[in-house]
Design a protein around this motif. Sequence first.
Motif, mmCIF file in Angstrom:
data_model
loop_
_atom_site.group_PDB
_atom_site.id
_atom_site.type_symbol
_atom_site.label_atom_id
_atom_site.label_comp_id
_atom_site.label_asym_id
_atom_site.label_seq_id
_atom_site.Cartn_x
_atom_site.Cartn_y
_atom_site.Cartn_z
ATOM 1 N N TYR A 47 0.854 -1.183 0.000
ATOM 2 C CA TYR A 47 0.000 0.000 0.000
ATOM 3 C C TYR A 47 0.891 1.233 0.000
ATOM 4 O O TYR A 47 1.814 1.346 0.801
ATOM 5 C CB TYR A 47 -0.874 0.004 1.258
ATOM 6 N N CYS A 49 0.665 5.466 0.065
ATOM 7 C CA CYS A 49 -0.225 6.622 0.199
ATOM 8 C C CYS A 49 -0.191 7.394 -1.117
ATOM 9 O O CYS A 49 0.880 7.732 -1.623
ATOM 10 C CB CYS A 49 0.212 7.521 1.341
ATOM 11 N N ASN A 87 -4.221 4.826 -2.627
ATOM 12 C CA ASN A 87 -5.463 5.588 -2.452
ATOM 13 C C ASN A 87 -5.384 6.928 -3.166
ATOM 14 O O ASN A 87 -4.303 7.429 -3.470
ATOM 15 C CB ASN A 87 -5.710 5.836 -0.967
ATOM 16 N N CYS A 235 -6.971 6.044 4.784
ATOM 17 C CA CYS A 235 -5.965 5.055 4.393
ATOM 18 C C CYS A 235 -6.164 3.727 5.135
ATOM 19 O O CYS A 235 -6.037 2.666 4.541
ATOM 20 C CB CYS A 235 -4.559 5.598 4.624
ATOM 21 N N HIS A 260 0.547 11.038 10.075
ATOM 22 C CA HIS A 260 -0.335 10.199 9.254
ATOM 23 C C HIS A 260 -0.148 8.692 9.490
ATOM 24 O O HIS A 260 -1.100 7.985 9.827
ATOM 25 C CB HIS A 260 -0.153 10.565 7.780
ATOM 26 N N GLU A 264 -2.483 5.992 11.276
ATOM 27 C CA GLU A 264 -3.000 4.822 10.549
ATOM 28 C C GLU A 264 -2.786 3.550 11.378
ATOM 29 O O GLU A 264 -3.683 2.707 11.485
ATOM 30 C CB GLU A 264 -2.255 4.652 9.213
#
Length: 495
Positions: A47, A49, A87, A235, A260, A264
């Motif tokens: 993943y 961002c 995302n 996220c 961030h 998360e």
Amino acid sequence: MSSGLLWGPFIFTEKNYTMANMLKIYDPISKENKEFEAIDPEKVGMYGCGPTVYNYVHIGNLRAYVFNDLLKRYLRYSGYEVQHVMNVTDVDDKTIKGSIKAQESLKTFTEKYLAAFLEDLEKLNIELPDVMPKATDHIEEMVALTELLLEKGYAYKADGSVYFRIAKFPNYGKLVGLEKQELKENAEGRLSNADEYEKEESNDFVLWKGYREEDGDVYWETRLGKGRPGWHIECSAMAMKYLGETFDIHCGGVDLMFPHHVNEIAQSEAATGKPFANYWMHNAHVILSGQKMSKSVGNVYGLRDIIEKGYNPLLWRIALLKAHYRTTMDFSFDDFVEVKAIADRFVQFMLTIDTVTNIEYNDIDMEAVITEHRGAFIEAMDDDFNVSSAFAAIFDFMNEVNKSMDIINTEQAKDVKVFMFELDEVLGFIEPLYDQYRIELTKKIDEAQADTLVAKRNEARKAGDYAKADEMRDKLAAHGLVVDDTAQGPIIKLK
Ligand SMILES: [Zn+2]
């Protein structure tokens, strides 16, 4: 084409090598390299961002996406199937503010910047992620995750919003070494409604933002009330939806580590009781001639600006690839000279390989040469993506082949070419540059009717009429072409 250039379709062969899984990835918590072990030995979930689509990204922002692309390609090269999720943040403080200022709907406003972003990715030969979920399409998932946190006591409601209770999550801030108990104690009751806040200041951060007038017409009526999600929960909800509660690698720019990524982790692990991501990879920033890119300095450039200055965008890909992802990259536009030289070196090498017509036997063990350099490339990349050593291995390979270019035969040339394209499955610039070069060359050869000019030049030279031969040479030059006289005969190249 009868210009003397030889190239043909080449065939990707089945990979005839197996790789021991020796990839090591730097771990920001222990600050040491950690051996990579995928949850599923055949498949990696990653993943990264993605962009907040409220303006055009600058060339420094693009570093994250080139790095994610390199990571994905190398994992695949290492034999894994990769599921890459990125995302798109199309609702947050910045997108709302921007759309109101532009007097556009949030959708119109964000779609414009998303389209520009995708164009940049294409120009940099970045493969699209397998899934690119938009935040606005996943409100339900975010509401459900927030509800779960409320249920478990990790979240509480205040002023129509929902906040995460940092004091209840003992590992808060572990990723960045922000573990001092007093920070957490201080955090209790200090609310932050902003998506971003100052480093080292922990706050009970917002999961769901109750509607405020400045949100205009951007809101959702949900079980949590009227409002919109906070940025961090976007996220967590989307990563877990597409990759599961625990997945392999989470990436992002180093500026996202706190708050961030810390948030998360807190949200996700509090909700599931399981680790969120097993590996975290953060790319460092790009600075220009020693200065941070900023509007006040006036040194914020987009990929479009680079193209307008006459640089091939793939040169920016090479520049970004060349710098180790964890090192701040200090770039100046003068550095494009060096990057261009690297690009030319690759293209000229491929073109020279194409000119090999020799079919005689020789005693070079090309397979062994390839195996040795493949090994060096892999060893370097496995070492937390030591790209400079990986490039060194390739340059060394090209040097070695160049030394025997006069005697290698077409079979060996084919093997060399296949190997170069194999490496390009990871690097992603050799084939596109080579293709662009050939397209450009073909176009110019046609425009100049170069075959005729070269034939006339040869005749003139045979007849000793050097003035005429020079005249033909100048005509080719006027079309941006040069002739290289080689043992295989004259070869037309771009000037
Ligand atoms: Zn994120």
